[in-house]
Write a protein that holds these residues in place. Structure first.
Motif, PDB file in Angstrom:
ATOM      1  N   UNK A 269       0.900  -1.174  -0.037  1.00  0.00           N
ATOM      2  CA  UNK A 269      -0.025  -0.121   0.049  1.00  0.00           C
ATOM      3  C   UNK A 269       0.858   1.179   0.144  1.00  0.00           C
ATOM      4  N   UNK A 270       1.903   1.257   0.900  1.00  0.00           N
ATOM      5  CA  UNK A 270       2.794   2.474   1.109  1.00  0.00           C
ATOM      6  C   UNK A 270       3.567   2.456  -0.312  1.00  0.00           C
ATOM      7  N   UNK A 271       3.893   1.646  -1.040  1.00  0.00           N
ATOM      8  CA  UNK A 271       4.564   1.607  -2.224  1.00  0.00           C
ATOM      9  C   UNK A 271       3.736   2.080  -3.446  1.00  0.00           C
ATOM     10  N   UNK A 272       2.866   1.761  -3.319  1.00  0.00           N
ATOM     11  CA  UNK A 272       1.599   2.066  -4.459  1.00  0.00           C
ATOM     12  C   UNK A 272       1.291   3.749  -4.292  1.00  0.00           C
ATOM     13  N   UNK A 273       1.282   4.432  -2.963  1.00  0.00           N
ATOM     14  CA  UNK A 273       1.067   5.594  -2.745  1.00  0.00           C
ATOM     15  C   UNK A 273       2.488   6.399  -2.470  1.00  0.00           C
ATOM     16  N   UNK A 274       3.556   6.038  -3.123  1.00  0.00           N
ATOM     17  CA  UNK A 274       4.647   6.450  -3.079  1.00  0.00           C
ATOM     18  C   UNK A 274       5.091   6.887  -1.714  1.00  0.00           C
ATOM     19  N   UNK A 275       4.867   6.085  -0.806  1.00  0.00           N
ATOM     20  CA  UNK A 275       5.053   6.241   0.932  1.00  0.00           C
ATOM     21  C   UNK A 275       3.925   6.840   1.777  1.00  0.00           C
ATOM     22  N   UNK A 276       3.250   7.408   1.078  1.00  0.00           N
ATOM     23  CA  UNK A 276       2.025   8.145   1.855  1.00  0.00           C
ATOM     24  C   UNK A 276       1.069   7.198   2.501  1.00  0.00           C
ATOM     25  N   UNK A 277       1.414   6.500   3.331  1.00  0.00           N
ATOM     26  CA  UNK A 277       0.506   5.225   3.986  1.00  0.00           C
ATOM     27  C   UNK A 277       0.760   5.360   5.447  1.00  0.00           C
ATOM     28  N   UNK A 278      -0.702   5.668   6.311  1.00  0.00           N
ATOM     29  CA  UNK A 278      -0.446   5.324   7.578  1.00  0.00           C
ATOM     30  C   UNK A 278      -0.559   3.915   8.110  1.00  0.00           C
ATOM     31  N   UNK A 279      -0.784   3.247   7.425  1.00  0.00           N
ATOM     32  CA  UNK A 279      -0.664   1.790   7.584  1.00  0.00           C
ATOM     33  C   UNK A 279       0.869   1.066   7.752  1.00  0.00           C
ATOM     34  N   UNK A 280       1.768   1.946   7.566  1.00  0.00           N
ATOM     35  CA  UNK A 280       3.172   1.618   8.050  1.00  0.00           C
ATOM     36  C   UNK A 280       3.180   1.935   9.580  1.00  0.00           C
ATOM     37  N   UNK A 281       2.672   3.050  10.063  1.00  0.00           N
ATOM     38  CA  UNK A 281       2.573   3.170  11.703  1.00  0.00           C
ATOM     39  C   UNK A 281       1.611   2.069  12.278  1.00  0.00           C
ATOM     40  N   UNK A 282       0.685   1.484  11.618  1.00  0.00           N
ATOM     41  CA  UNK A 282       0.140   0.611  12.303  1.00  0.00           C
ATOM     42  C   UNK A 282       0.893  -0.814  12.202  1.00  0.00           C
ATOM     43  N   UNK A 283       1.682  -1.212  11.176  1.00  0.00           N
ATOM     44  CA  UNK A 283       2.414  -2.304  10.855  1.00  0.00           C
ATOM     45  C   UNK A 283       3.502  -2.196  12.251  1.00  0.00           C
ATOM     46  N   UNK A 284       4.229  -1.003  12.245  1.00  0.00           N
ATOM     47  CA  UNK A 284       5.298  -0.676  13.373  1.00  0.00           C
ATOM     48  C   UNK A 284       4.627  -1.103  14.688  1.00  0.00           C
ATOM     49  N   UNK A 285       3.488  -0.491  15.094  1.00  0.00           N
ATOM     50  CA  UNK A 285       3.086  -1.042  16.469  1.00  0.00           C
ATOM     51  C   UNK A 285       2.846  -2.641  16.461  1.00  0.00           C
ATOM     52  N   UNK A 286       2.049  -3.318  15.437  1.00  0.00           N
ATOM     53  CA  UNK A 286       2.083  -4.566  15.352  1.00  0.00           C
ATOM     54  C   UNK A 286       3.317  -5.440  15.496  1.00  0.00           C
TER      55      UNK A 286
END
Length: 488
Positions: free
Chosen positions: A59-76
């Motif tokens: 998701x982040x790559x498709x949006x050129x890094x603009x994804x807050x899912x990365x924050x969720x993944x970090x916490x997970x």
């Protein structure tokens, strides 16, 4: 009791019908994602490289890094519950990347059994390219030289040339040379042909004597030899229009054809004495801006002389850079090898353009077709964030995953009536909700169809289910407080 029954009964129904906390977090983290971006993320996760991406990475790559899912993944990943699930997923990545990069390199060329020999062989091919270019220039101007050679310089004009001791010494070397002398035996000393060959010798000696490393280094003699050659040629051009034209055309051809080769990548390869230097010459780590076309031209020229060595040299360069990227971190992990390799070969526009141009210039350019997907996937692996670090985002996410769950929300309602037992039960429910939420997100993020699951979570009606349950709870609990017992 009827009050608690209403509260907990509806909370249970809502909890079983909706993953409210994870779903809510995913919905907020993916807000604004377009259909095209979802499709791009899906394509990334379904890539042909064999490298498994998490949903947040794709998701982040498709949006050129603009994804807050990365924050969720970090916490997970930073949690015990989530980390126990994501850990094995990422532990497989080094082997996946090794295999993917290996296949990509094999599309360029097989691994050379003698990599040390590639540089010298490439240097030989580059020297041949330069020699053939020089010969081609001479061939183009040969008719003019042939016409000028027998022409003689008048005695008066030749006198200054004949008086130069450097010319006299050069003429003596020519007449005594067993290999060259026969070609000029029938030409007098004042012929344009003899003056031309002697002044070439004078110019070459001047250049050699000006080199400090030369044991015969002599700057004064070097300067006089160079000047004497130029003066003699100038006199000859005034006496022979054909010779003047030949020199002018040859100078133009050298400037536009030979010099760029000698001064560019081909010349650098020709001077290389080892494989690493030769590879760096055609595929440098830090290319000059706009240099991609020149390097691609060099690869084409080298491949025309020795296609196998040229392709093997490109492969060796990339293989060496991947080997460097594989260096383990202090913790012994190689999970970032793909990200480091991407940075090395395509980390900016110039590196990316150079790599693409070089691969396209090879005789078998299939790698130029498949490399973009691999680079896209490797860049996606760079999007992953390290667990921990961002304290405030972590706090907000964990709070959302616990307090936003249906069961915890009900406990918050119940707590308003007081009671330590209820408070403790609510805290326990929140901790359980947090663990469940982290586990749910971990499963969702590492699933092979993660993007589909994330998109479904975004589009589901979990919030509406929880809202309905909360409204029902309020209505039924209120009824137990105000209706006469047994009235309903």
């Amino acid at each position: 009791m009827r009050f608690l029954g209403a509260a907990f009964g509806n909370a249970g129904v809502a909890a079983t019908r909706s993953y409210n906390a994870p779903g809510a977090a995913v919905r907020r983290a993916t807000e604004g994602t377009t259909d095209a971006e979802w499709a791009a993320a899906k394509a990334l996760q379904d890539n042909n490289t064999g490298i498994a991406l998490s949903g947040p990475e794709a998701h982040a790559q498709a949006r050129d890094g603009a994804s807050k899912l990365l924050d969720l993944q970090r916490v997970v990943e930073g949690s015990t519950t989530g980390g126990n699930k994501t850990g094995p997923f990422y532990a497989q990545r080094p082997a996946q990347v090794d295999a993917a990069v290996g296949r990509q390199l094999d599309e360029i060329a097989p691994q050379s059994p003698d990599p040390y020999a590639l540089g010298p062989r490439a240097a030989e091919a580059a020297g041949d390219v330069i020699d053939k270019t020089r010969q081609n220039i001479n061939a183009q101007t040969r008719p003019l030289y042939d016409a000028a050679q027998p022409q003689q310089i008048a005695t008066a004009e030749f006198a200054p040339i004949a008086a130069d001791p450097r010319f006299v010494a050069g003429l003596k070397r020519l007449r005594e040379d067993k290999e060259l002398a026969p070609d000029y035996a029938n030409m007098p000393d004042n012929s344009v042909g003899v003056v031309d060959v002697v002044t070439k010798d004078m110019a070459a000696r001047g250049e050699a004597l000006s080199t400090v490393a030369n044991p015969l280094y002599g700057p004064e003699l070097a300067g006089k030899s160079t000047v004497g050659a130029a003066n003699a040629r100038n006199i000859a051009t005034q006496e022979s229009p054909e010779y003047a034209q030949a020199l002018a055309e040859q100078e133009a051809l050298r400037r536009t054809q030979l010099n760029p080769l000698e001064q560019g990548p081909v010349g650098s390869v020709a001077k290389a004495t080892d494989t690493r230097t030769a590879g760096e010459a055609i595929l440098p780590r830090d290319p000059l801006a706009g240099a991609a076309p020149s390097n691609a031209d060099a690869v084409k020229r080298l491949a025309a002389e020795d296609p196998d060595t040229t392709a093997a040299l490109v492969r060796q360069n990339l293989a060496d850079r991947y080997s460097a990227a594989q260096t383990e971190t202090q913790s012994g992990s190689r999970e970032t090898a793909g990200a480091k390799f991407h940075k090395s070969v395509a980390g900016n526009d110039e590196r990316s353009a150079l790599l693409d141009a070089v691969l396209r210039a090879l005789p078998n350019n299939q790698a130029s077709v498949t490399m973009p997907e691999l680079l896209d996937v490797l860049q996606a692996t760079m999007r992953r964030q390290g667990p921990g670090s961002a304290t405030e985002p972590n706090r907000m996410i964990t709070s959302e995953l616990s307090a936003a769950s249906p069961a915890a929300a009900v406990f918050d309602i119940v707590k308003s009536v007081g009671g330590s037992i209820i408070n403790k039960a609510g805290d326990a429910t929140k901790r359980a909700a947090l663990r469940d939420g982290l586990g749910t997100l971990a499963d969702m993020f590492i699933a092979p169809n993660s993007i589909d699951l994330i998109r479904n979570a975004r589009n589901n009606s979990g919030g509406r289910i929880a809202g309905t349950a909360a409204a029902r709870t309020a209505a039924e609990a209120g009824g137990t407080l105000f209706d006469p017992q047994g009235a309903r």
